[in-house]
Scaffold this active site. Structure first.
Site, short mmCIF file in Angstrom:
data_model
loop_
_atom_site.label_atom_id
_atom_site.label_comp_id
_atom_site.label_asym_id
_atom_site.label_seq_id
_atom_site.Cartn_x
_atom_site.Cartn_y
_atom_site.Cartn_z
N TYR A 127 -6.84 -11.39 -11.55
CA TYR A 127 -7.96 -11.79 -12.39
C TYR A 127 -7.49 -12.32 -13.74
O TYR A 127 -6.97 -11.58 -14.57
CB TYR A 127 -8.92 -10.60 -12.55
N LYS A 136 0.65 -7.28 0.50
CA LYS A 136 1.13 -8.51 1.13
C LYS A 136 2.58 -8.71 0.69
O LYS A 136 3.00 -9.79 0.25
CB LYS A 136 0.25 -9.70 0.72
N ASP A 150 -4.13 -8.88 5.46
CA ASP A 150 -4.86 -9.61 6.49
C ASP A 150 -4.97 -8.80 7.77
O ASP A 150 -6.01 -8.82 8.45
CB ASP A 150 -4.23 -10.98 6.75
N ASP A 203 -11.27 -5.71 -4.10
CA ASP A 203 -12.57 -6.34 -4.30
C ASP A 203 -13.09 -6.92 -2.99
O ASP A 203 -14.23 -6.67 -2.57
CB ASP A 203 -12.43 -7.43 -5.35
N ASP A 209 -16.19 -5.17 -0.20
CA ASP A 209 -17.39 -5.88 0.23
C ASP A 209 -17.47 -5.95 1.75
O ASP A 209 -18.55 -5.79 2.34
CB ASP A 209 -17.42 -7.29 -0.35
#
Length: 361
Positions: free
Chosen positions: A131, A184, A217, A241, A245
């Site tokens: 961010y 990752k 992933d 984040d 969701d």
């Protein structure tokens, strides 16, 4: 105890009003002694003060209040930062160092869902990562050297990684003693590599906890395939984040997703709905306030745990139980859950359920 409230933008004022009705019912039932003080933020603050979040509001939240309930923000519609369009959510997370964004997701048998048996908590680091508005000391970590090139800087620190991992393990000790670290590191060798190094270091202090390391992933696929297999999930900001969701939508609706931002060292906590400001339904009284109601319940529980105050924990649980009791009846649900109940009416139903339990007790 003093609670700061900031209705903010879009459906924020509507779901805040419903939430405060519920919290007031719990306040009365459990004799919590809560008082509430509203502050301007978002577009209202921009109009009246020239900025969406004043520094003095953060200072007051830090020094004068026990908790914060933050409404939804339309920060994508704010003007540039130099013109007063400060990201309110990021302002609280950075300004109060609320590094732990706690996002539970569980399925309810009486709500249609795509993840039977899921009951997990995503522990998301909230103060750094990808961010750009929170990863530089000055300026932002995003730039355009020329009109056809955009660059972004990611920041992962040992300090940030160690403390979010520690909170994840502490939570796992209260649950099923399982933590999955999402990364990752096969591509981000240094940043995710540092995060995993910290995860493994913290794990040494919790030998009872079973650990797993999953590429982001692959975990997204596994979350759809076998969500019931996971308990506590710890991730850096961006991964957490997105995955929270996904988990909440699998549980039945993003509108059912409670969330807090907290700092165990300072004792500060902010309740915040996981969803956005939904300006398309603003002022229509059709929003689902469940996410903010459950977030406020989480805040009360967290404050009770941190301060050893049982009645705060009881109040948080009572609100969560009341929400389930209300939405268990299909006629009581808001439109996004297939019902026709308005936002304010839903808040009243949950508040009444809290009060009824008081009579029963």
């Amino acid at each position: 105890m003093r609670i700061m409230t900031l209705p903010c933008d879009g459906i924020g004022p509507e779901i805040m009003a419903a939430t405060l009705e519920v919290v007031e019912a719990a306040n009365k039932r459990f004799d919590l002694g809560l008082t509430f003080h509203e502050e301007e933020s978002g577009f209202t603050s921009l109009k009246n003060h020239g900025i969406t979040l004043r520094e003095e509001v953060l200072d007051r939240a830090r020094t004068e209040f026990d908790g914060v309930i933050l409404g939804t923000q339309s920060h994508m519609d704010y003007p540039p930062v130099v013109e007063g369009g400060r990201n309110v959510s990021a302002g609280f997370r950075i300004g109060l160092d609320l590094y732990a964004n706690v996002r539970p997701a569980r399925t309810r048998s009486f709500i249609p869902n795509k993840a039977p048996g899921m009951d997990l908590v995503i522990m998301r680091e909230a103060t750094e990562g990808f961010y750009p508005d929170r990863n530089m000391y000055k300026g932002v970590g995003e730039m355009m050297p020329d009109p056809d090139m955009a660059l972004s800087v990611r920041k992962i620190t040992r300090h940030g990684s160690m403390r979010i991992c520690r909170e994840a393990f502490k939570l796992a000790m209260q649950r099923n003693k399982k933590v999955a670290a999402i990364h990752k590191a096969n591509s981000f060798l240094m940043t995710d590599g540092l995060f995993l190094e910290c995860f493994r270091e913290v794990a040494k202090d919790f030998p009872e906890v079973e650990t797993e390391e999953l590429i982001v992933d692959a975990f997204a696929a596994l979350l759809v395939r076998k969500p019931e297999a996971y308990d506590v999930v710890v991730a850096t900001n961006f991964y957490g984040d997105i995955l929270s969701d996904l988990a909440s939508e699998l549980s039945g609706s993003l509108g059912l997703a409670g969330s807090i931002n907290a700092n165990a060292e300072t004792g500060l906590c902010c309740a915040q709905a996981q969803h956005g400001s939904a300006p398309d339904i603003q002022g229509q009284n059709v929003a689902n306030p469940t996410s903010l109601i459950l977030s406020a319940a989480m805040m009360l529980t967290w404050l009770g745990e941190q301060r050893g105050i049982q009645k705060l924990m009881d109040a948080g649980q009572a609100i969560a139980d009341a929400v389930d009791a209300v939405i268990d009846v299909s006629e009581n649900r808001t439109r996004d859950l297939g019902g026709s109940v308005n936002c304010d009416a839903f808040g009243s139903l949950v508040a009444e359920a809290v009060a009824r339990e008081s009579v029963a007790a």
